[in-house]
Design a protein around this motif. Sequence first.
Motif, short mmCIF file in Angstrom:
data_model
loop_
_atom_site.label_atom_id
_atom_site.label_comp_id
_atom_site.label_asym_id
_atom_site.label_seq_id
_atom_site.Cartn_x
_atom_site.Cartn_y
_atom_site.Cartn_z
N HIS A 22 15.97 -11.43 -5.52
CA HIS A 22 15.80 -9.98 -5.37
C HIS A 22 16.85 -9.41 -4.43
N LEU A 77 13.12 -2.04 -2.61
CA LEU A 77 12.55 -1.63 -3.89
C LEU A 77 11.39 -2.54 -4.29
N VAL A 78 11.61 -3.84 -4.24
CA VAL A 78 10.56 -4.76 -4.71
C VAL A 78 9.37 -4.79 -3.77
N SER A 79 9.57 -4.45 -2.49
CA SER A 79 8.45 -4.46 -1.56
C SER A 79 7.39 -3.44 -1.94
N LYS A 80 7.80 -2.37 -2.64
CA LYS A 80 6.84 -1.36 -3.09
C LYS A 80 5.83 -1.97 -4.07
N TYR A 81 6.30 -2.90 -4.90
CA TYR A 81 5.43 -3.50 -5.89
C TYR A 81 4.60 -4.65 -5.31
N LEU A 82 4.98 -5.14 -4.14
CA LEU A 82 4.25 -6.23 -3.53
C LEU A 82 3.03 -5.76 -2.74
N LYS A 83 3.12 -4.57 -2.18
CA LYS A 83 2.04 -4.09 -1.32
C LYS A 83 0.67 -4.08 -2.01
N PRO A 84 0.57 -3.61 -3.25
CA PRO A 84 -0.75 -3.63 -3.90
C PRO A 84 -1.27 -5.04 -4.18
N LEU A 85 -0.39 -6.03 -4.13
CA LEU A 85 -0.79 -7.41 -4.42
C LEU A 85 -1.23 -8.17 -3.17
N GLN A 86 -1.03 -7.58 -1.99
CA GLN A 86 -1.37 -8.28 -0.76
C GLN A 86 -2.88 -8.42 -0.63
#
Length: 377
Positions: A8, A13-22
Amino acid sequence: QDAFTAFHVDKVLVSKYLKPLQIGELAPDQPSIEPTKNEMLVKNFRELRATVERTELLEPNQVFFFLHLAHILLLDTAAWLILFYFGTSLMPFVFSLLVLTISQVQASWLQHDLGHLSVFRKTKWNHLLHKFVMCHLIGALAKWWTLLHSQHPAKPNCFHKDPDIDMHPFLFTLGKKLSVELGVKKKKYMPYNHQHKYFFITLPPLLFPTYFHCHTFYIAYTKKYWVDLAWMLTFYIRFFYTYGSLLEIKSLLAYYFIFRMLESSWFVWVSQMNHIPMDIYCDKNLEWVSTQLQATCNVEQSLFNDWFTGHLNFQIEHHLFPSMPRHNYCKVAPLVKSLCAKHGLEYQCKPLLTAFADIVHSLKNSGELWLDAYLHK
């Protein structure tokens, strides 16, 4: 994790998609590295990664890539001009084929750079030029390549996880352990003890003209990659219109399939020299560095080897730093060698012809192991 960091480029950018998965965080007394993995190796590699970023070895030299693209376009144009000015007799026909093959293979190396986001700082420019090179210049799908190739460096040579070794067991038997297991189970899809012989007339010349052609259209339809398909069709329109004005239909089809076979052979020998002779295994859940080192090897550096292989002679460095621009592999190689020496990891580097020969030797050895296990009572 190291794999996440390697793949990555835009971490924000990719951290935005990771937050909901935490789902939570490790307790302070919990280790951040699995106990089965070499913590010091992981730590030292991350220090190396920090050095690479600090010394800007991940920054592309766009003049290098511009000149590379220019020589591809020049060769692509020259292939048609040879037939236009010198006619379609045997010698111009053959010479034009060779020039177009060189252009196509070099375009394959460039699309590989673009697919790994190593040509431009901005991701969208890599994606845009990737479509132009892969779809319009080569006649394949950019998204098809991304779909398949993104799985390969994550788990190289890992059975069921690396699509590049899906030829096992239906066409070839690969690796020592997998070959023995196949023999013990009395499975025989092909005469594997002769695979080092039929390799020459199957995978190298036929991968592009048969499997890749069918699979790209299949993926375009099933995945609904309509934009990529439209880009790809511009290649076929351009090719058959320009060359069709010079060649009769039989000569045109012969020209097309011959250059595809030559392109395929070049690509297969180069792409397989770094992997087929190495360990082919089921997932061992090793550290990122160990995973790459056991499945990849290098070929000696020279101006010709760098150009001929698209710098994939630095396969180890490419796998450890997939987004690194290829012109910087030689700069990071000494650092990688030092890391391997420190931790007792084998860093293989061999001459080009030896690497080619090792493909055949490994296939022969795997076939013999299968036969011994198959015949064993």
